[in-house]
Design a protein around this motif. Structure first.
Motif, mmCIF file in Angstrom:
data_model
loop_
_atom_site.group_PDB
_atom_site.id
_atom_site.type_symbol
_atom_site.label_atom_id
_atom_site.label_comp_id
_atom_site.label_asym_id
_atom_site.label_seq_id
_atom_site.Cartn_x
_atom_site.Cartn_y
_atom_site.Cartn_z
ATOM 1 N N THR A 161 0.721 -1.146 0.042
ATOM 2 C CA THR A 161 0.011 0.046 0.017
ATOM 3 C C THR A 161 0.789 1.270 0.091
ATOM 4 N N ALA A 162 0.214 2.457 -0.506
ATOM 5 C CA ALA A 162 0.913 3.664 -0.342
ATOM 6 C C ALA A 162 0.633 4.413 0.728
ATOM 7 N N THR A 163 -0.611 4.375 1.511
ATOM 8 C CA THR A 163 -1.067 5.051 2.624
ATOM 9 C C THR A 163 -1.652 4.279 3.777
ATOM 10 N N ALA A 164 -1.023 4.240 4.893
ATOM 11 C CA ALA A 164 -1.823 3.333 5.930
ATOM 12 C C ALA A 164 -1.102 3.961 7.268
ATOM 13 N N THR A 165 -2.256 4.290 8.053
ATOM 14 C CA THR A 165 -1.834 4.657 9.631
ATOM 15 C C THR A 165 -1.432 3.332 10.348
ATOM 16 N N GLU A 166 -0.925 3.367 11.348
ATOM 17 C CA GLU A 166 -0.458 2.366 12.247
ATOM 18 C C GLU A 166 -1.816 1.274 12.520
ATOM 19 N N ARG A 167 -3.051 1.930 12.654
ATOM 20 C CA ARG A 167 -4.155 1.305 12.895
ATOM 21 C C ARG A 167 -4.523 0.105 11.692
ATOM 22 N N VAL A 168 -4.266 0.973 10.385
ATOM 23 C CA VAL A 168 -4.533 0.397 9.346
ATOM 24 C C VAL A 168 -3.580 -1.025 8.992
ATOM 25 N N SER A 203 10.294 6.034 3.563
ATOM 26 C CA SER A 203 9.876 7.506 3.876
ATOM 27 C C SER A 203 8.933 7.931 2.975
ATOM 28 N N PHE A 204 7.919 8.836 3.651
ATOM 29 C CA PHE A 204 6.802 9.194 2.846
ATOM 30 C C PHE A 204 7.438 10.409 2.206
ATOM 31 N N ASN A 205 8.696 10.796 2.235
ATOM 32 C CA ASN A 205 9.005 11.990 1.708
ATOM 33 C C ASN A 205 9.162 11.883 0.005
ATOM 34 N N ARG A 210 6.390 20.197 3.854
ATOM 35 C CA ARG A 210 7.090 18.900 3.698
ATOM 36 C C ARG A 210 6.929 18.224 5.422
ATOM 37 N N LYS A 211 7.467 19.388 6.178
ATOM 38 C CA LYS A 211 7.382 18.694 7.593
ATOM 39 C C LYS A 211 5.938 18.457 8.183
ATOM 40 N N VAL A 212 4.969 19.234 7.699
ATOM 41 C CA VAL A 212 3.649 18.994 8.103
ATOM 42 C C VAL A 212 3.171 17.617 7.386
ATOM 43 N N LEU A 213 3.263 17.613 6.251
ATOM 44 C CA LEU A 213 2.707 16.158 5.540
ATOM 45 C C LEU A 213 3.496 14.865 6.192
ATOM 46 N N LEU A 214 4.788 15.006 6.442
ATOM 47 C CA LEU A 214 5.340 13.809 6.758
ATOM 48 C C LEU A 214 4.995 13.660 8.336
ATOM 49 N N ALA A 215 4.895 14.681 9.034
ATOM 50 C CA ALA A 215 4.511 14.373 10.517
ATOM 51 C C ALA A 215 3.065 13.808 10.627
ATOM 52 N N TYR A 216 2.170 14.116 9.726
ATOM 53 C CA TYR A 216 0.761 13.381 9.703
ATOM 54 C C TYR A 216 0.927 12.000 9.890
ATOM 55 N N PHE A 217 1.953 11.263 8.982
ATOM 56 C CA PHE A 217 2.334 10.095 8.753
ATOM 57 C C PHE A 217 3.277 9.404 9.847
ATOM 58 N N GLU A 226 6.253 10.751 10.670
ATOM 59 C CA GLU A 226 7.691 10.835 10.249
ATOM 60 C C GLU A 226 8.376 12.138 10.459
ATOM 61 N N THR A 227 9.647 12.284 10.906
ATOM 62 C CA THR A 227 10.048 13.745 11.220
ATOM 63 C C THR A 227 10.902 14.030 9.993
#
Length: 761
Positions: A207-214, A233-235, A407-414, A416-417
């Motif tokens: 998959t390309a996008t999944a939270t920890e719960r998913v 990395s999601f970057n 970029r920081k905001v988008l990565l932090a959502y998933f 990632e720092t």
């Protein structure tokens, strides 16, 4: 080399262990070296690449060792290769489960173009074709089979799959199995039956996008055993993120598209009506565009998607119904005409730009009117859905209005720092906004929060606080006695919109906080109370201006001969049309750029270009080498200043906006200033063919240029006769029918003129 049978399994296991232990570069293990060499040889032979993207090698080693794998790789991260390459190196059939019928056909077309025995079974096939493919599967003719989940679980299909010796099952878009995923599909739940039916097969979930719960849901519901987990990395360093204040969105969109002639892009709209009207507006302005949304018939949607994939239209104006599984590698921009639904959806949609690793641009048109529309949508939801929706809306507003690195905001959502202070690839990092003193206004707002809470014993929403500050005479303010507060009306000197912007900034800075609940309220934090009491100085960032947000930066992409690149695109399109496949199935834009830089002259040199495997070298070398030789004989060969890219250019955090727009504009500016073609070419150190290509691209994009005068009047009738009423004919064939006085630049211009003349007749 080891055989593809059971005897090689020991070798795969040894290689797998060494890769896992990080020992792949230590010598002395013949089995491991042989295994890795075999994998790399197959990678080059079939796909034309010399090395792997991050995590691909480890995932492939696991798959070859029969391990279960969970892989979360961002869009464009190379998920498909993780199961396609093992399918060519292990016995039996590799089964790929995908919900995306259009993507199945595209991937099978691409695999077949590389000489791989692949097929698919889905509802688009008639009974005769389905039976033919089933016969081939029973005869062991295929290495990969793509199936939709509902087809997989038809009566008798599992028995068939057992008979086909399926040794690897790849579940693509695996997040669809989880109710917590953004695209839950109930039919995915039955995929756990595959484990019982194929107990010895390895299972790979991607998959390309999944939270920890998913992620946990995927592993549990698919019955993965001791699964190796890989999270990349999601970057996406080749993507540039910008937020542009909305100010006449139609004009903004048209200006952007015209400034990027020839580039393909997706424009996401919030409604079907907006998708239709935006596509119509672009088309009326001379930009080929089509709509895509769930309100169109399946036939129209399929036809519009096919036109986009085959480069027949440049722009797809779509709702979120479009995009999942779209394998078009040369999407250069994704524009959100309206505010998306969530950060997760926004990230996934922007990920459709730059899948080939070349620069892409992601622009969000943002206006506070969009927030009002989103809140109206939320009013129609259940209470729980409203709470979730409001939280997602707040996150988007913070992203759009914030001055920190996007970029920081988008990565932090998933989770990632991003480690760098400046990503070099978003508007906030490239042109940081000016910070201005807002101490007085911040004190007014924080004081109003404090006074309202003190009087009523409860918190209120931002809108109510702003009404008190601006002295609004509303029933809500009067009934609560808030018109008697000392802060009532002290902010009449600013608009309500300005106060709301300041409120958002103070919340992002931690001086105030939103509550979670049906009605989102805002209250002082401990830090805000301390700042209020201490009269602490507070500086905020100035809101972006429309003109500043349109700032362009130069790409750091490697140099190549743009004139030759355009010629190669024409050849690619002709070959794709003859085979009934999208252009990128033949070659990606990245491969064409390498060809337009290296000028290969032999089949061996052609095969060394990234993205060209044995099959494609055999099939296409003669055609492309002839065009390269023809172009070089007429225009010469350029020398490039930047370092040679040995393979796909390594993405850098630096800003990536397509360079072609800037260089085209410079050519057009010189032409309008009165410089002739030769002068522009000499001063810019490019060929005359490249200059003509720039001018034609700008003219086709709507620039008012008088190109006909560049072709001597005496030659025009001869050239028209040579085209014979078919301006799509290859220029090499037309040149053979012309006198020596006719140059390729003349043909390029006349073809564009004749095509427009034909379109207008």
């Amino acid at each position: 080399m080891f055989a593809r049978g059971g005897a090689s399994r020991v070798g795969w296991e040894i290689w797998f262990v060494l890769v896992r232990l990080g020992l792949e570069d230590r010598g002395g293990n013949v089995a491991r070296v042989t295994m890795r060499d075999e994998v790399l040889a197959k990678l080059k032979e079939v796909f034309g690449y010399d090395g792997f993207r991050p995590l691909q090698e480890e995932i492939i080693a696991d798959a070859l060792a029969g391990r279960d794998v969970f892989a979360l790789l961002p869009t464009g991260g190379g998920k498909s290769l993780c199961y396609q390459l093992p399918a060519l190196l292990r016995p039996g059939l590799t089964l790929v489960v995908s919900p995306l019928i259009a993507l199945m056909k595209d991937q099978v077309d691409a695999l077949r173009a590389n000489g791989v025995a692949a097929t698919y079974l889905n509802s688009t096939l008639d009974a005769t074709e389905s039976r033919s493919r089933l016969r081939g599967l029973h005869a062991g003719e295929y290495q990969l089979l793509y199936l939709a989940p509902e087809r997989l679980l038809l009566d008798g299909m599992l028995d068939d799959i057992r008979g086909w010796n399926a040794g690897l099952v790849a579940v693509d878009e695996a997040h669809c199995i989880s109710e917590w995923g953004h695209d839950f599909r109930p039919e995915y739940r039955r995929l756990a039956e595959l484990r019982a039916a194929l107990p010895d097969a390895g299972v790979m979930a991607l998959t390309a996008t999944a939270t920890e719960r998913v992620r946990s849901d995927i592993v549990r519901l698919l019955g993965l055993r001791d699964a190796r987990t890989y999270v990349a990395s999601f970057n996406r360093p080749n993507l540039l993120y910008r937020v542009t204040p909305k100010a006449g969105a139609n004009d903004q969109l048209l200006a952007y598209v015209r400034a990027h002639p020839g580039d393909a892009g997706i424009v996401y709209c919030a409604s079907r009506k907006a998708a239709e009207s935006t596509a119509a507006s672009l088309s009326r302005s001379g930009v080929p565009a089509l709509p895509y949304h769930a309100g169109l018939t399946s036939e129209v949607r399929a036809a519009n998607q096919e036109s986009f994939l085959r480069d027949e239209v440049r722009v797809m104006c779509a709702t979120i119904a479009f995009g999942m599984g779209i394998d078009k590698s040369n999407v250069r921009f994704v524009i959100h005409y309206d505010l998306p639904a969530s950060i997760e959806g926004y990230y996934q949609q922007t990920g459709r730009a730059g899948r080939d690793g070349l620069p892409g641009e992601c622009i969000l048109f943002y206006g506070r009117g969009d927030i009002i529309k989103q809140k109206r949508f939320l009013e129609e939801k259940s209470e729980e859905e409203r709470m979730v929706g409001q939280r997602q809306l707040d996150q988007l507003v913070d992203y759009a209005e914030g001055a920190t690195c996007r970029r920081k905001v988008l990565l932090a959502y998933f989770g990632e720092t991003f480690p760098e202070a400046n990503c070099g690839g978003c508007d906030n990092c490239l042109a940081p906004r000016e910070r201005v003193d807002a101490t007085v206004d911040a004190q007014k707002f924080l004081s109003c929060l404090y006074r309202v809470r003190q009087m009523s014993g409860t918190s209120f929403g931002v809108n109510h606080i702003v009404e008190v500050l601006t002295g609004a005479e509303t029933a809500g303010v009067r009934s609560r006695g808030h018109d008697q507060l000392p802060t009532y009306g002290i902010g009449r000197d600013r608009t309500a919109a300005a106060w709301k912007e300041l409120a958002g900034e103070l919340i992002r800075m931690g001086f105030a906080a939103r509550s979670e609940g049906r009605f989102a309220t805002v209250d002082l934090t401990d830090e805000g109370l301390a700042a209020l009491k201490d009269r602490r100085a507070i500086a905020v960032t100035r809101a972006p201006e429309v003109e500043r947000s349109r700032r362009k930066v130069r790409s750091v992409d490697f140099e190549y001969d743009e004139g030759l690149f355009e010629r190669l695109r024409v050849v690619r399109r002709e070959l794709a049309e003859a085979r009934g496949v999208p252009a990128y199935v033949i070659f990606s834009d990245l491969t064409l750029r390498h060809l337009a830089r290296e000028y290969p002259t032999t089949r061996e040199e052609f095969h060394e270009i990234p993205g060209i495997g044995e099959r494609k070298a055999e099939e296409f070398a003669a055609e492309f080498l002839a065009v390269i030789a023809e172009f070089g004989g007429t225009n010469g060969r350029r020398e490039f200043r930047d370092a040679r890219p040995d393979r796909a250019p390594a993405p850098s955090p630096a800003a990536r906006v397509l360079s072609s727009a800037d260089t085209v504009r410079e050519t057009v500016a010189r032409f309008r200033a009165g410089d002739d073609i030769e002068t522009i070419a000499n001063e810019r150190k490019v060929t005359t063919g490249t200059v003509v290509t720039h001018l034609v691209k700008a003219w086709e994009a709507g620039e008012d240029l008088d190109l006909e005068d560049l072709v001597p009047a005496g030659l025009r009738p001869e050239i028209e006769r040579a085209f014979g009423g078919a301006p799509a004919t290859r220029l090499g064939e037309v040149k053979e029918r012309c006198s020596d006085a006719v140059r390729y630049e003349h043909l390029h211009i006349m073809r564009a003129l004749l095509q427009r003349r034909g379109a207008g007749s």
